[in-house]
Design a protein around this motif. Structure first.
Motif, PDB file in Angstrom:
ATOM      1  N   GLY A  75      10.077  -3.532  24.407  1.00 13.90           N
ATOM      2  CA  GLY A  75       9.586  -3.056  25.693  1.00 13.90           C
ATOM      3  C   GLY A  75       8.275  -3.730  26.021  1.00 13.90           C
ATOM      4  N   GLY A  76       7.759  -3.490  27.204  1.00 17.54           N
ATOM      5  CA  GLY A  76       6.499  -4.069  27.625  1.00 17.54           C
ATOM      6  C   GLY A  76       5.308  -3.312  27.079  1.00 17.54           C
ATOM      7  N   GLY A  77       4.117  -3.782  27.467  1.00 20.61           N
ATOM      8  CA  GLY A  77       2.897  -3.182  26.967  1.00 20.61           C
ATOM      9  C   GLY A  77       2.727  -1.735  27.366  1.00 20.61           C
ATOM     10  N   SER A  78       3.126  -1.376  28.567  1.00 25.06           N
ATOM     11  CA  SER A  78       2.978   0.008  29.022  1.00 25.06           C
ATOM     12  C   SER A  78       3.865   0.950  28.218  1.00 25.06           C
ATOM     13  CB  SER A  78       3.317   0.114  30.508  1.00 25.06           C
ATOM     14  OG  SER A  78       2.426  -0.673  31.279  1.00 25.06           O
ATOM     15  N   ALA A  79       5.117   0.533  27.965  1.00 26.33           N
ATOM     16  CA  ALA A  79       6.039   1.358  27.181  1.00 26.33           C
ATOM     17  C   ALA A  79       5.545   1.489  25.746  1.00 26.33           C
ATOM     18  CB  ALA A  79       7.435   0.749  27.213  1.00 26.33           C
ATOM     19  N   ALA A  80       5.034   0.398  25.191  1.00 33.48           N
ATOM     20  CA  ALA A  80       4.508   0.450  23.827  1.00 33.48           C
ATOM     21  C   ALA A  80       3.319   1.393  23.746  1.00 33.48           C
ATOM     22  CB  ALA A  80       4.111  -0.947  23.364  1.00 33.48           C
ATOM     23  N   ALA A  81       2.440   1.328  24.752  1.00 36.78           N
ATOM     24  CA  ALA A  81       1.274   2.207  24.769  1.00 36.78           C
ATOM     25  C   ALA A  81       1.689   3.669  24.807  1.00 36.78           C
ATOM     26  CB  ALA A  81       0.385   1.876  25.967  1.00 36.78           C
ATOM     27  N   ALA A  82       2.686   3.997  25.629  1.00 34.79           N
ATOM     28  CA  ALA A  82       3.136   5.382  25.735  1.00 34.79           C
ATOM     29  C   ALA A  82       3.645   5.895  24.394  1.00 34.79           C
ATOM     30  CB  ALA A  82       4.220   5.492  26.804  1.00 34.79           C
ATOM     31  N   GLU A  83       4.414   5.067  23.690  1.00 33.86           N
ATOM     32  CA  GLU A  83       4.958   5.492  22.403  1.00 33.86           C
ATOM     33  C   GLU A  83       3.860   5.655  21.352  1.00 33.86           C
ATOM     34  OE1 GLU A  83       8.396   4.048  19.223  1.00 33.86           O
ATOM     35  OE2 GLU A  83       8.531   3.448  21.330  1.00 33.86           O
ATOM     36  N   LEU A  84       2.896   4.737  21.376  1.00 32.45           N
ATOM     37  CA  LEU A  84       1.823   4.812  20.396  1.00 32.45           C
ATOM     38  C   LEU A  84       0.902   5.994  20.669  1.00 32.45           C
ATOM     39  CD1 LEU A  84       1.069   1.016  20.074  1.00 32.45           C
ATOM     40  CD2 LEU A  84       1.963   2.494  18.296  1.00 32.45           C
ATOM     41  N   VAL A  85       0.581   6.234  21.924  1.00 29.55           N
ATOM     42  CA  VAL A  85      -0.253   7.380  22.269  1.00 29.55           C
ATOM     43  C   VAL A  85       0.431   8.678  21.848  1.00 29.55           C
ATOM     44  CG1 VAL A  85      -1.199   8.706  24.194  1.00 29.55           C
ATOM     45  CG2 VAL A  85      -1.522   6.235  24.124  1.00 29.55           C
ATOM     46  N   ALA A  86       1.746   8.757  22.047  1.00 31.37           N
ATOM     47  CA  ALA A  86       2.492   9.948  21.633  1.00 31.37           C
ATOM     48  C   ALA A  86       2.416  10.152  20.119  1.00 31.37           C
ATOM     49  CB  ALA A  86       3.943   9.839  22.078  1.00 31.37           C
ATOM     50  N   ALA A  87       2.310   9.048  19.371  1.00 28.53           N
ATOM     51  CA  ALA A  87       2.192   9.130  17.913  1.00 28.53           C
ATOM     52  C   ALA A  87       0.755   9.362  17.462  1.00 28.53           C
ATOM     53  CB  ALA A  87       2.721   7.849  17.278  1.00 28.53           C
ATOM     54  N   GLY A  88      -0.185   9.350  18.404  1.00 28.40           N
ATOM     55  CA  GLY A  88      -1.588   9.559  18.079  1.00 28.40           C
ATOM     56  C   GLY A  88      -2.330   8.295  17.703  1.00 28.40           C
ATOM     57  N   ALA A  89      -1.723   7.128  17.934  1.00 27.49           N
ATOM     58  CA  ALA A  89      -2.333   5.851  17.542  1.00 27.49           C
ATOM     59  C   ALA A  89      -3.131   5.248  18.694  1.00 27.49           C
ATOM     60  CB  ALA A  89      -1.270   4.868  17.082  1.00 27.49           C
ATOM     61  N   ASN A  90      -4.174   4.514  18.346  1.00 25.43           N
ATOM     62  CA  ASN A  90      -4.966   3.813  19.366  1.00 25.43           C
ATOM     63  C   ASN A  90      -5.148   2.336  19.063  1.00 25.43           C
ATOM     64  OD1 ASN A  90      -6.928   3.844  17.324  1.00 25.43           O
ATOM     65  ND2 ASN A  90      -8.069   5.547  18.242  1.00 25.43           N
ATOM     66  N   LEU A  91      -4.408   1.834  18.064  1.00 24.51           N
ATOM     67  CA  LEU A  91      -4.476   0.411  17.690  1.00 24.51           C
ATOM     68  C   LEU A  91      -3.077  -0.072  17.341  1.00 24.51           C
ATOM     69  CD1 LEU A  91      -6.068  -2.173  16.894  1.00 24.51           C
ATOM     70  CD2 LEU A  91      -6.388  -1.146  14.619  1.00 24.51           C
ATOM     71  N   HIS A  92      -2.563  -1.016  18.110  1.00 24.79           N
ATOM     72  CA  HIS A  92      -1.229  -1.584  17.898  1.00 24.79           C
ATOM     73  C   HIS A  92      -1.364  -2.776  16.957  1.00 24.79           C
ATOM     74  CE1 HIS A  92       2.665  -3.257  18.388  1.00 24.79           C
ATOM     75  NE2 HIS A  92       2.870  -2.990  19.659  1.00 24.79           N
ATOM     76  N   LEU A  93      -0.881  -2.612  15.718  1.00 28.91           N
ATOM     77  CA  LEU A  93      -1.027  -3.648  14.697  1.00 28.91           C
ATOM     78  C   LEU A  93       0.160  -4.609  14.639  1.00 28.91           C
ATOM     79  CD1 LEU A  93      -2.493  -1.412  11.860  1.00 28.91           C
ATOM     80  CD2 LEU A  93      -3.674  -3.321  12.977  1.00 28.91           C
ATOM     81  N   GLY A  94       1.038  -4.556  15.650  1.00 25.83           N
ATOM     82  CA  GLY A  94       2.225  -5.401  15.619  1.00 25.83           C
ATOM     83  C   GLY A  94       2.462  -6.182  16.886  1.00 25.83           C
ATOM     84  N   VAL A  95       1.401  -6.588  17.585  1.00 25.51           N
ATOM     85  CA  VAL A  95       1.560  -7.359  18.824  1.00 25.51           C
ATOM     86  C   VAL A  95       1.848  -8.816  18.454  1.00 25.51           C
ATOM     87  CG1 VAL A  95       0.485  -8.104  20.977  1.00 25.51           C
ATOM     88  CG2 VAL A  95       0.004  -5.825  20.066  1.00 25.51           C
ATOM     89  N   ARG A  96       3.044  -9.276  18.776  1.00 31.60           N
ATOM     90  CA  ARG A  96       3.449 -10.634  18.413  1.00 31.60           C
ATOM     91  C   ARG A  96       3.171 -11.608  19.555  1.00 31.60           C
ATOM     92  NH1 ARG A  96       2.975  -9.889  13.379  1.00 31.60           N
ATOM     93  NH2 ARG A  96       4.430  -8.405  12.453  1.00 31.60           N
ATOM     94  N   PRO A  97       2.802 -12.829  19.230  1.00 32.25           N
ATOM     95  CA  PRO A  97       2.594 -13.832  20.276  1.00 32.25           C
ATOM     96  C   PRO A  97       3.878 -14.077  21.056  1.00 32.25           C
ATOM     97  CG  PRO A  97       1.706 -14.584  18.169  1.00 32.25           C
ATOM     98  CD  PRO A  97       2.513 -13.358  17.881  1.00 32.25           C
ATOM     99  N   GLY A  98       3.782 -14.104  22.365  1.00 26.99           N
ATOM    100  CA  GLY A  98       4.948 -14.333  23.211  1.00 26.99           C
ATOM    101  C   GLY A  98       5.271 -15.805  23.328  1.00 26.99           C
ATOM    102  N   PRO A  99       6.556 -16.175  23.279  1.00 25.64           N
ATOM    103  CA  PRO A  99       6.919 -17.594  23.360  1.00 25.64           C
ATOM    104  C   PRO A  99       6.775 -18.183  24.754  1.00 25.64           C
ATOM    105  CG  PRO A  99       8.894 -16.246  23.245  1.00 25.64           C
ATOM    106  CD  PRO A  99       7.742 -15.312  23.052  1.00 25.64           C
ATOM    107  N   ARG A 100       6.817 -17.331  25.789  1.00 26.00           N
ATOM    108  CA  ARG A 100       6.748 -17.829  27.166  1.00 26.00           C
ATOM    109  C   ARG A 100       5.320 -17.778  27.694  1.00 26.00           C
ATOM    110  NH1 ARG A 100      11.143 -14.495  27.019  1.00 26.00           N
ATOM    111  NH2 ARG A 100      10.007 -12.818  28.075  1.00 26.00           N
ATOM    112  N   ALA A 101       4.994 -18.711  28.550  1.00 29.17           N
ATOM    113  CA  ALA A 101       3.662 -18.754  29.142  1.00 29.17           C
ATOM    114  C   ALA A 101       3.352 -17.439  29.831  1.00 29.17           C
ATOM    115  CB  ALA A 101       3.568 -19.909  30.137  1.00 29.17           C
ATOM    116  N   ASP A 102       2.189 -16.928  29.616  1.00 27.47           N
ATOM    117  CA  ASP A 102       1.639 -15.713  30.227  1.00 27.47           C
ATOM    118  C   ASP A 102       2.208 -14.425  29.638  1.00 27.47           C
ATOM    119  OD1 ASP A 102      -0.455 -15.226  32.009  1.00 27.47           O
ATOM    120  OD2 ASP A 102       0.903 -14.443  33.531  1.00 27.47           O
TER     121      ASP A 102
END
Length: 262
Positions: A75-102
């Motif tokens: 999912g995108g950043g907003s969906a990831a944030a919602a799931e992490l906030v629900a889990a009580g997390a404030n640091l996403h340790l699994g953001v992978r570099p995207g292959p496409r520009a931007d």
């Protein structure tokens, strides 16, 4: 505070232990570290177990960094944030570099707009630097230095040319550099966790991530190795102070309440 206590507090403030989330109780050695300056922990759990672990962490340290490997589903950043906030997390340790520009910039921006700090990686010092340049330009709060050795060289997490030369120098990145978990087999076999911890700080890493297998014994050994390196002159106290200040800024940012973007 005498010099030894000050050094112990600096070391603790630059460590990110891991907890598995079982039982919702933190080990005593981690609680002592939190009292002395440990900024938080990485939670290796999902669902109710993750929430129980983050609740226990926040009960001990209300403004704790609560890292998480990230959502299981894509999912995108907003969906990831919602799931992490629900889990009580404030640091996403699994953001992978995207292959496409931007792609990396958009994900990081969306995630951090919703109050979750992004840790982008692993940075290896080789291959395409574009995603990391995008992340740095987007204000990514952390970049993860990889622990897999590259052919003919050290892993990025232990390499001054990779961290201070490429990441800080060429890319102009000024945020927190987090190590990938130091209890990986490649690290244990090559340097041992305490030795690798010292080398990582010397290389320019700020926050050392300890995996779930690293308990009280490893924590104590890291303190011993750091004290020896400082005494021998290999690890300047000023390097630990610099790292601790960057981690403190990340912790303050992650603990500030934010209104999600509409």
């Amino acid at each position: 505070m005498n010099a030894l206590h000050r050094l112990a507090a600096l070391v603790d403030s630059c460590l990110l232990p891991s907890i598995a989330g079982r039982g919702g109780r933190l080990p005593d050695w981690l609680l002592r570290g939190l009292e002395r300056g440990t900024p938080g922990a990485a939670v290796h759990a999902y669902g109710p177990a993750a929430r129980a672990a983050t609740d226990a962490l926040r009960a001990a340290l209300p403004d704790a960094l609560t890292g998480h490997p990230g959502p299981r589903r894509a999912g995108g950043g907003s969906a990831a944030a919602a799931e992490l906030v629900a889990a009580g997390a404030n640091l996403h340790l699994g953001v992978r570099p995207g292959p496409r520009a931007d792609e990396t910039r958009v994900f990081v921006t969306d995630l951090q707009t919703h109050g979750v700090a992004a840790a982008l990686g692993p940075f290896t010092g080789t291959g395409s630097l574009r995603p990391f340049a995008e992340g740095a330009a987007a204000g990514v709060r952390a970049i993860i230095a990889g622990h897999s050795p590259i052919p003919g060289g050290l892993p990025a997490a232990l390499s001054p040319p990779a961290i201070t030369g490429i990441l800080r120098g060429e890319l102009g990145y000024g945020g927190v550099v987090v190590s990938d978990a130091l209890d990986a087999p490649a690290i244990i076999d090559g340097w041992g966790v305490p030795g690798a911890a010292v080398l990582a700080w010397i290389a320019g890493v700020d926050l050392l991530r300890l995996g779930p297998a690293s308990g009280e014994g490893i924590h104590t050994a890291i303190h011993t190795a750091a004290a020896r390196a400082v005494f021998d002159g290999d690890l300047p106290v000023s390097r630990l102070e610099e790292a601790a200040e960057r981690v403190s800024r990340l912790r303050r940012w992650a603990s500030e309440p934010r209104m999600p973007a509409c």
